[in-house]
Design a protein around this motif. Structure first.
Motif, mmCIF file in Angstrom:
data_model
loop_
_atom_site.group_PDB
_atom_site.id
_atom_site.type_symbol
_atom_site.label_atom_id
_atom_site.label_comp_id
_atom_site.label_asym_id
_atom_site.label_seq_id
_atom_site.Cartn_x
_atom_site.Cartn_y
_atom_site.Cartn_z
ATOM 1 N N ILE A 135 0.854 -1.194 0.000
ATOM 2 C CA ILE A 135 0.000 0.000 0.000
ATOM 3 C C ILE A 135 0.887 1.241 0.000
ATOM 4 O O ILE A 135 1.842 1.335 0.788
ATOM 5 N N CYS A 136 0.590 2.159 -0.913
ATOM 6 C CA CYS A 136 1.380 3.386 -1.038
ATOM 7 C C CYS A 136 1.269 4.202 0.241
ATOM 8 O O CYS A 136 0.171 4.460 0.727
ATOM 9 N N LYS A 137 2.432 4.624 0.785
ATOM 10 C CA LYS A 137 2.370 5.375 2.041
ATOM 11 C C LYS A 137 1.938 6.828 1.816
ATOM 12 O O LYS A 137 1.632 7.530 2.754
ATOM 13 N N GLU A 138 1.920 7.264 0.544
ATOM 14 C CA GLU A 138 1.492 8.634 0.252
ATOM 15 C C GLU A 138 -0.024 8.731 0.059
ATOM 16 O O GLU A 138 -0.658 9.650 0.540
ATOM 17 N N CYS A 139 -0.581 7.791 -0.708
ATOM 18 C CA CYS A 139 -1.999 7.931 -1.058
ATOM 19 C C CYS A 139 -2.881 6.780 -0.571
ATOM 20 O O CYS A 139 -4.104 6.848 -0.679
ATOM 21 N N GLY A 140 -2.262 5.709 -0.028
ATOM 22 C CA GLY A 140 -3.057 4.613 0.502
ATOM 23 C C GLY A 140 -3.639 3.681 -0.548
ATOM 24 O O GLY A 140 -4.386 2.764 -0.218
ATOM 25 N N THR B 213 5.939 3.234 -2.134
ATOM 26 C CA THR B 213 4.987 4.123 -2.781
ATOM 27 C C THR B 213 4.610 3.577 -4.164
ATOM 28 O O THR B 213 5.338 2.780 -4.745
ATOM 29 N N CYS B 214 3.472 4.042 -4.669
ATOM 30 C CA CYS B 214 3.059 3.687 -6.016
ATOM 31 C C CYS B 214 3.914 4.441 -7.033
ATOM 32 O O CYS B 214 4.715 5.304 -6.651
ATOM 33 N N ILE B 215 3.744 4.137 -8.313
ATOM 34 C CA ILE B 215 4.575 4.764 -9.343
ATOM 35 C C ILE B 215 4.410 6.285 -9.335
ATOM 36 O O ILE B 215 5.371 7.034 -9.451
ATOM 37 N N LYS B 216 3.199 6.728 -9.137
ATOM 38 C CA LYS B 216 2.913 8.168 -9.142
ATOM 39 C C LYS B 216 3.663 8.908 -8.027
ATOM 40 O O LYS B 216 4.077 10.041 -8.206
ATOM 41 N N HIS B 217 3.814 8.263 -6.893
ATOM 42 C CA HIS B 217 4.437 8.945 -5.753
ATOM 43 C C HIS B 217 5.894 8.545 -5.530
ATOM 44 O O HIS B 217 6.482 8.861 -4.496
ATOM 45 N N LYS B 218 6.428 7.886 -6.543
ATOM 46 C CA LYS B 218 7.847 7.539 -6.487
ATOM 47 C C LYS B 218 8.661 8.818 -6.565
ATOM 48 O O LYS B 218 8.421 9.666 -7.408
HETATM 49 ZN ZN LIG Z 1 0.584 6.772 -4.206
#
Ligand SMILES: [Zn+2]
Length: 120
Positions: free
Chosen positions: A93-98, A114-119
């Protein structure tokens, strides 16, 4: 999600990182969660300091080893963190957006936080 699959990958990576860490350092005897680089010329009392050039080389070598160790330790802690998340059932689970982290990202880096977007 098949967390067992990623758990296996993470455990393999942890083993590999431990092996690499042992080539440049050792576990801090005062803190089993901390690694320290070996061969610090400043704490090496047996060293003969009469040759200043030698000592400078030692310093340089130690700095290099320390830099490698710091890098390995960050990866080591990331992997340990990811394994903890598997145990706590909130892995991937992305720690930025969940949101769920993309499969291909976890495939490339099972310790991704994090997901790709929040990398970064
Ligand atoms: Zn994210």
């Amino acid at each position: 999600m098949d967390t067992q699959y990623y758990k296996k990958k993470l455990e393999d990576e942890l083993k590999l990182l431990t092996k690499e860490l042992k080539t440049v350092g050792r576990i801090n005897p005062d803190n089993p969660n901390d690694w320290e680089a070996t061969g610090n010329p400043e704490t090496n009392q047996d060293d003969d300091h009469s040759d200043l050039n030698d000592n400078a080389d030692d310093q340089e070598e130690f700095r290099e080893r320390n830099a490698i160790l710091t890098d390995l330790e960050i990866r080591f802690n990331n992997v340990k963190n990811a394994l903890k998340k598997i145990d706590e059932d909130n892995y991937g689970i992305c720690k930025e957006c969940g949101e769920d982290i993309e499969k291909e990202r976890l495939e490339a880096n099972p310790a991704a936080e994090t997901c790709i977007k929040h990398k970064k």
